[in-house]
Design an enzyme around this catalytic site. Structure first.
Site, short mmCIF file in Angstrom:
data_model
loop_
_atom_site.label_atom_id
_atom_site.label_comp_id
_atom_site.label_asym_id
_atom_site.label_seq_id
_atom_site.Cartn_x
_atom_site.Cartn_y
_atom_site.Cartn_z
CE LYS A 120 -4.17 62.15 88.16
NZ LYS A 120 -5.14 63.55 88.44
CG ASN A 143 -2.58 60.34 84.03
OD1 ASN A 143 -2.01 60.68 82.41
ND2 ASN A 143 -2.63 61.89 84.65
CG HIS A 189 -10.99 65.70 82.81
ND1 HIS A 189 -10.04 66.02 82.08
CD2 HIS A 189 -10.50 65.00 84.11
CE1 HIS A 189 -9.16 65.97 82.74
NE2 HIS A 189 -9.18 65.23 83.17
#
Length: 415
Positions: A120, A143, A189
């Protein structure tokens, strides 16, 4: 009896880069707020005390009492909504949002929103560069780089390009962006999410209210449930279809081209970024740019010039015939697999330096890749023993060396 007493105030939960940007935003909007953080010495503390000497700051364990008075919690991405006091507040009617919600409420220019397990940052940067080359006054952040709310300080913006993490998205409402994409989904995660389904659900919140979507044809998990009014573009390392970007080989099969629909655009040999995974990133960026009607020559120029991001499969040097790549931002199993397989076409057997923190990852999918493409593995950090044990259990017969420092690991790789 309701636990949280409402008095039309906002509480910023978490004082880091995002928390500071939220505080600055609320100050500019002249909205009352306080800040809470579970740490006694959070990052940004000194800056906060300097900039907001009269704003209440509560440090230490976040309790029901510390959230009393809020009608909205603005929760930083690093803090789980499952924290007991936050969960209690939500159960008692307090609304929760993140910095991305605040950002989307403010802007009128279109937004390209990008998420995914891997790639990303590269795609976000590429799209930003394509927008600039197309003559747009573009702001890039989220981010990556500048926090989203700080982008509001820039004037006369034509377009925003945001990288968004699952942590940012899990608390987001209807963002209604112009173009949204989930580049890919692989387990990440897993120390935060109970399973892949929950992680997938967080990522797919990016599609809420969007006008156009970009889908990875090779990853079914990137495809949302569609409505009739949403325009769809696609990308993959396969032959493209209608409204799709992909690869086409020349008639003699000697040259592979980036293509849109049925038109060859440029040979892949003209790209400076290495690896098939970065080729996929380039195709994704083209699809996002096409959705915004960027002119094709400008986008192709960016692809020819782009050398990649630091620490993301970044070419470092060549020594005694061996090429060294820095992929230290590849912090999950999916990213490692993408980088190794992406380089495997152009490299002989790879010496892999891996380890760090496991984040409760499943290392089993990595074993086949190591077995097929690595001639040695050098392990570091708290995950080293776990990876080595998985290699033994999976009968991966590849030499393993452990190292305490990166310097020692690179020295071992060179031997």
């Amino acid at each position: 009896m309701q636990l949280i007493a409402k008095d039309n105030s906002k509480i910023v939960v978490g004082l880091g880069i995002t928390g500071l940007s939220c505080a600055r935003y609320l100050k500019r909007k002249k909205q009352p707020f306080i800040v809470v953080d579970s740490r006694s010495n959070p990052p940004g503390l000194a800056s906060f005390k300097c900039e907001f000497p009269h704003v209440e700051l509560i440090l230490g364990e976040i309790t029901d009492a510390s959230l009393i008075g809020a009608n909205e919690l603005i929760v930083s991405p690093g803090i789980s909504l499952e924290e007991p006091a936050i969960a209690n507040a939500i159960a008692n009617g307090v609304s929760v949002c993140g910095d991305i919600d605040l950002f989307c409420r403010e802007v009128s220019a279109p937004i390209i929103a990008i998420t995914g397990s891997n790639g990303k940052s590269t795609v976000t940067t590429l799209v930003g560069e394509m927008a600039k080359k197309a003559g747009k006054n573009v702001a890039v952040g989220g981010n990556i780089g500048v926090p989203a709310l700080d982008l509001l300080l820039e004037k006369n913006i034509d377009l925003y390009v945001l990288e968004l993490s699952s942590f940012q998205l899990e608390r987001a409402g209807d963002l209604s962006v112009e173009v949204a994409t989930v580049l890919n989904i692989s387990p990440d995660h897993m120390d935060r999410y109970p399973d892949l389904l929950a992680y997938h659900a967080a990522k797919h919140r990016i599609f809420r209210g969007c006008k156009q979507i970009v889908i990875n044809r090779s990853d079914s998990l990137s495809k949302p449930l569609l409505t009739e009014n949403v325009k769809v573009l696609t990308f993959a390392l396969t032959k493209p279809d209608f409204n799709g970007f992909g690869l086409i080989k020349s008639d003699d099969a000697k040259t592979e081209y980036i293509a849109y629909q049925f038109d060859m655009l440029m040979p892949i040999s003209e790209l400076k970024i290495a690896g098939r995974h970065n080729l996929e990133n380039a195709l994704a960026a083209l699809a996002l740019g096409q959705a915004m009607n960027f002119d094709m020559p400008s986008m192709l120029t960016v692809l020819r010039e782009f050398k990649g991001l630091d620490h993301r499969c970044q070419f470092v040097a060549e020594h005694t015939g061996v090429k060294y790549y820095n992929d230290s931002k590849g912090t999950n199993v999916g990213a490692a697999i993408a980088s190794i397989t992406g380089l495997a076409d152009s490299a002989k057997k790879i010496v892999l330096i891996a380890g760090g923190e496991s984040k409760d990852a499943d290392f089993l999918p990595l074993m086949k890749v190591i077995k097929n493409h690595a001639r040695a593995v050098i392990l570091m950090g708290s995950a080293a023993n776990e990876i080595e044990a998985m290699m033994a259990a999976s009968a991966v017969d590849v030499p393993v060396v452990t190292a305490l420092t990166m310097e020692a690991a690179v020295t071992s790789a060179d031997s």
